[in-house]
Design an enzyme around this catalytic site. Sequence first.
Site, PDB file in Angstrom:
ATOM      1  N   GLY A   1      -3.705   1.405  10.622  1.00  0.00           N
ATOM      2  CA  GLY A   1      -2.757   1.116   9.998  1.00  0.00           C
ATOM      3  C   GLY A   1      -3.677  -0.130  10.011  1.00  0.00           C
ATOM      4  O   GLY A   1      -5.194  -0.453  10.392  1.00  0.00           O
TER       5      GLY A   1
ATOM      6  N   GLY B   1      -2.800  -5.422   1.552  1.00  0.00           N
ATOM      7  CA  GLY B   1      -3.379  -7.368   0.366  1.00  0.00           C
ATOM      8  C   GLY B   1      -4.343  -7.738   2.022  1.00  0.00           C
ATOM      9  O   GLY B   1      -3.770  -8.212   2.505  1.00  0.00           O
TER      10      GLY B   1
ATOM     11  N   ASP C   1     -10.401  -7.977   7.995  1.00  0.00           N
ATOM     12  CA  ASP C   1      -9.006  -9.257   8.019  1.00  0.00           C
ATOM     13  C   ASP C   1      -9.074  -9.524   9.020  1.00  0.00           C
ATOM     14  O   ASP C   1      -8.832 -11.000   9.206  1.00  0.00           O
ATOM     15  CB  ASP C   1      -8.496  -8.746   7.196  1.00  0.00           C
ATOM     16  CG  ASP C   1      -8.272  -7.484   5.899  1.00  0.00           C
ATOM     17  OD1 ASP C   1      -9.703  -8.605   4.854  1.00  0.00           O
ATOM     18  OD2 ASP C   1      -7.674  -7.046   5.208  1.00  0.00           O
TER      19      ASP C   1
ATOM     20  N   THR D   1      -9.286   0.371   9.279  1.00  0.00           N
ATOM     21  CA  THR D   1      -8.891   0.246   8.253  1.00  0.00           C
ATOM     22  C   THR D   1      -7.798  -1.236   8.001  1.00  0.00           C
ATOM     23  O   THR D   1      -7.827  -1.644   9.306  1.00  0.00           O
ATOM     24  CB  THR D   1      -7.572   0.384   7.595  1.00  0.00           C
ATOM     25  OG1 THR D   1      -7.860   2.181   6.883  1.00  0.00           O
ATOM     26  CG2 THR D   1      -6.974   0.218   6.002  1.00  0.00           C
TER      27      THR D   1
ATOM     28  N   ASP E   1      -8.975   4.187  13.609  1.00  0.00           N
ATOM     29  CA  ASP E   1      -8.493   3.329  11.836  1.00  0.00           C
ATOM     30  C   ASP E   1      -9.961   1.832  10.902  1.00  0.00           C
ATOM     31  O   ASP E   1      -8.542   1.421  11.888  1.00  0.00           O
ATOM     32  CB  ASP E   1      -7.430   3.535  11.898  1.00  0.00           C
ATOM     33  CG  ASP E   1      -6.887   3.524   9.760  1.00  0.00           C
ATOM     34  OD1 ASP E   1      -8.232   2.808   8.939  1.00  0.00           O
ATOM     35  OD2 ASP E   1      -6.421   3.244   9.277  1.00  0.00           O
TER      36      ASP E   1
ATOM     37  N   ASN F   1      -3.298  -9.775   5.138  1.00  0.00           N
ATOM     38  CA  ASN F   1      -3.465  -8.667   6.498  1.00  0.00           C
ATOM     39  C   ASN F   1      -3.992  -9.916   7.296  1.00  0.00           C
ATOM     40  O   ASN F   1      -3.553 -10.815   8.138  1.00  0.00           O
ATOM     41  CB  ASN F   1      -4.770  -8.249   6.158  1.00  0.00           C
ATOM     42  CG  ASN F   1      -4.438  -6.884   5.460  1.00  0.00           C
ATOM     43  OD1 ASN F   1      -2.781  -6.223   5.706  1.00  0.00           O
ATOM     44  ND2 ASN F   1      -5.020  -6.148   5.528  1.00  0.00           N
TER      45      ASN F   1
ATOM     46  N   ASP G   1       0.817  -1.008   0.166  1.00  0.00           N
ATOM     47  CA  ASP G   1       0.300   0.325  -0.011  1.00  0.00           C
ATOM     48  C   ASP G   1       1.002   1.536   0.136  1.00  0.00           C
ATOM     49  O   ASP G   1       1.738   1.060   1.045  1.00  0.00           O
ATOM     50  CB  ASP G   1      -0.756  -0.326   1.081  1.00  0.00           C
ATOM     51  CG  ASP G   1      -2.203  -1.440   1.519  1.00  0.00           C
ATOM     52  OD1 ASP G   1      -2.263  -1.995  -0.185  1.00  0.00           O
ATOM     53  OD2 ASP G   1      -2.928  -1.471   1.957  1.00  0.00           O
TER      54      ASP G   1
ATOM     55  N   GLY H   1     -20.516  -5.671  16.171  1.00  0.00           N
ATOM     56  CA  GLY H   1     -19.424  -7.342  16.719  1.00  0.00           C
ATOM     57  C   GLY H   1     -20.235  -7.447  15.344  1.00  0.00           C
ATOM     58  O   GLY H   1     -19.666  -7.267  13.583  1.00  0.00           O
TER      59      GLY H   1
ATOM     60  N   GLY I   1      -4.810 -11.001   1.750  1.00  0.00           N
ATOM     61  CA  GLY I   1      -4.533 -12.566   1.824  1.00  0.00           C
ATOM     62  C   GLY I   1      -3.384 -11.934   3.090  1.00  0.00           C
ATOM     63  O   GLY I   1      -3.073 -12.963   3.761  1.00  0.00           O
TER      64      GLY I   1
HETATM   65  P1  ADP Z   1     -14.900  -4.039   7.229  1.00  0.00           P
HETATM   66  O1  ADP Z   1     -13.592  -3.592   7.758  1.00  0.00           O
HETATM   67  O2  ADP Z   1     -14.968  -5.520   5.610  1.00  0.00           O
HETATM   68  O3  ADP Z   1     -15.815  -3.562   6.864  1.00  0.00           O
HETATM   69  P2  ADP Z   1     -16.285  -4.373   9.966  1.00  0.00           P
HETATM   70  O4  ADP Z   1     -17.026  -2.845   9.807  1.00  0.00           O
HETATM   71  O5  ADP Z   1     -17.808  -4.685   9.690  1.00  0.00           O
HETATM   72  O6  ADP Z   1     -15.621  -5.720   8.523  1.00  0.00           O
HETATM   73  O7  ADP Z   1     -15.624  -4.356  10.914  1.00  0.00           O
HETATM   74  C1  ADP Z   1     -15.073  -5.674  11.460  1.00  0.00           C
HETATM   75  C2  ADP Z   1     -14.912  -6.312  12.495  1.00  0.00           C
HETATM   76  O8  ADP Z   1     -14.084  -5.015  13.391  1.00  0.00           O
HETATM   77  C3  ADP Z   1     -16.244  -5.746  13.651  1.00  0.00           C
HETATM   78  O9  ADP Z   1     -17.284  -7.349  13.326  1.00  0.00           O
HETATM   79  C4  ADP Z   1     -16.332  -5.454  14.633  1.00  0.00           C
HETATM   80  O10 ADP Z   1     -15.425  -6.531  15.253  1.00  0.00           O
HETATM   81  C5  ADP Z   1     -14.740  -4.526  14.319  1.00  0.00           C
HETATM   82  N1  ADP Z   1     -15.349  -3.368  14.918  1.00  0.00           N
HETATM   83  C6  ADP Z   1     -14.997  -3.074  13.430  1.00  0.00           C
HETATM   84  N2  ADP Z   1     -15.360  -1.134  13.834  1.00  0.00           N
HETATM   85  C7  ADP Z   1     -15.518  -1.268  15.524  1.00  0.00           C
HETATM   86  C8  ADP Z   1     -15.963  -0.030  16.226  1.00  0.00           C
HETATM   87  N3  ADP Z   1     -16.291   1.078  15.824  1.00  0.00           N
HETATM   88  N4  ADP Z   1     -15.896  -0.489  17.353  1.00  0.00           N
HETATM   89  C9  ADP Z   1     -15.351  -1.584  17.895  1.00  0.00           C
HETATM   90  N5  ADP Z   1     -15.447  -2.829  17.223  1.00  0.00           N
HETATM   91  C10 ADP Z   1     -15.327  -2.382  15.492  1.00  0.00           C
END
Ligand code: ADP
Length: 309
Positions: free
Chosen positions: A287, A41, A252, A248, A246, A45, A15, A223, A43
Site C-alpha cells: 500500500g 493522491g 511520496d 507504491t 510494494d 500521501n 484509490d 537511494g 498530496g
Molecule cells: P518513485 O516511487 O517516485 O518511483 P523511487 O522508486 O525512486 O521513486 O523511490 C523513492 C525512494 O524510495 C528511493 O529514493 C528509496 O529511498 C526508496 N526505495 C524505493 N525502492 C526501494 C527498494 N527497492 N529498496 C530500498 N529503497 C527503495
Amino acid sequence: MNEFDLLVVGSANADLVVGVERRPAAGETVLGSDLAVHPGGKGGNQAVAAARLGARTALLARVGDDAHGVLLLDAQRAAGVDTVGVLVGGAPTGVALITVDPSGDNSIVVSPGANARLTPEDIRAAGSLLAAARVVSTQLEIPLDTVAELVRGLRPESRLVLNPSPPAPLPAEVLAACDPLVVNEHEARVILGTDAGDAPEEWARGLLALGPRSVVITLGAEGALTADGTAGSFVRVPSPRVDAVDTTGAGDAFTAALAWRLGLGEDLATAAAYAVRVGAAAVTRKGAQDSYPTADELAPAAAPEVPSP
Ligand code: ADP
C-alpha cells in the site's frame, strides 16, 4: 494559526482497487475481487507520511462533499494531519479506478474531480496557512495555475519542494522557486527529453540548468542523488537494503520526509539520508499510506554519504 513544520498542497484521491484474472479488453466485462478502497493522491500521501514521522503537518487540498471525502479526511486526521486547509465541495472527490492482474500489472483511470477545482483563488484565501509553514511541498496532480499562484504567495523565508508528477512543462517562475525539484528517473527523462543522457549526474546537471536552486533524483533501491545548485555539490545517498514488497507511494514518503527535514535546518544531503530510510521502510509493506513508517520504525542511519563527481 498554529506553526507547521510542513504544509502540503496537493491532491487527495480515493484509490478503488479490484483484482482481476485478466484486465478487460475494449467492450469486454470481467468479474473481479471485492472492492478495496484506499486513501491516496500524492498530496494526501505526503501529508500522512510526514505526520506519521512526527512533523507538524497541514494539508491544503480539495475533496468532494461525499463518502470518499469523509474517508480521506478521516485518514488524514488519524495520522495527525491538521485538515483546517482541506476544502470540501465543488466536484466529487478525486478517484483512481485501478484493476490489478495476478502478475501485478495494473490499468488505472484517474478522475481528478475536486483536485482539478483547487484554484488559484483557494491559494489566495489560504494566506494564513501559507504564512504558518516553514516548508511547502507540492506536486502536479492539481492545476498548474494553482501551483504557480502558490509560488507567488510564498513568504521569502519559506522553502518550496516540488515533485513534478505527473511530469509537465513548468513555467520558469515555478522552476526558479524549487529548492529542491524532486524527481524519479521517469520524471527526469520526461522533463529533459531525448538529450537526457544516462547517468543521474547528467540528469541533475540538465535539471539544474532549467533554473531550480537544487535537485534531488530518487533512484529506487539505489537511494538518491542530491545536487545543490548554490554549493555546486553532488552527493550520492545510498538507500538501506530491504526486501521490497510494494513500492507504491515510496517517492511520496521520501519527498515528505525530505521536505520536513529541510525545514528543520538540515542540509540537502543530510535530509536525503533521512528520506531514503523513510522510502526504504515504505517499500517493505503493501500500500501507500498504510505502508508509511513512524520514526521508531526506521532502519539505523547509514555511513556518511559518498561525494559524487
Ligand atoms: P518513485 O516511487 O517516485 O518511483 P523511487 O522508486 O525512486 O521513486 O523511490 C523513492 C525512494 O524510495 C528511493 O529514493 C528509496 O529511498 C526508496 N526505495 C524505493 N525502492 C526501494 C527498494 N527497492 N529498496 C530500498 N529503497 C527503495
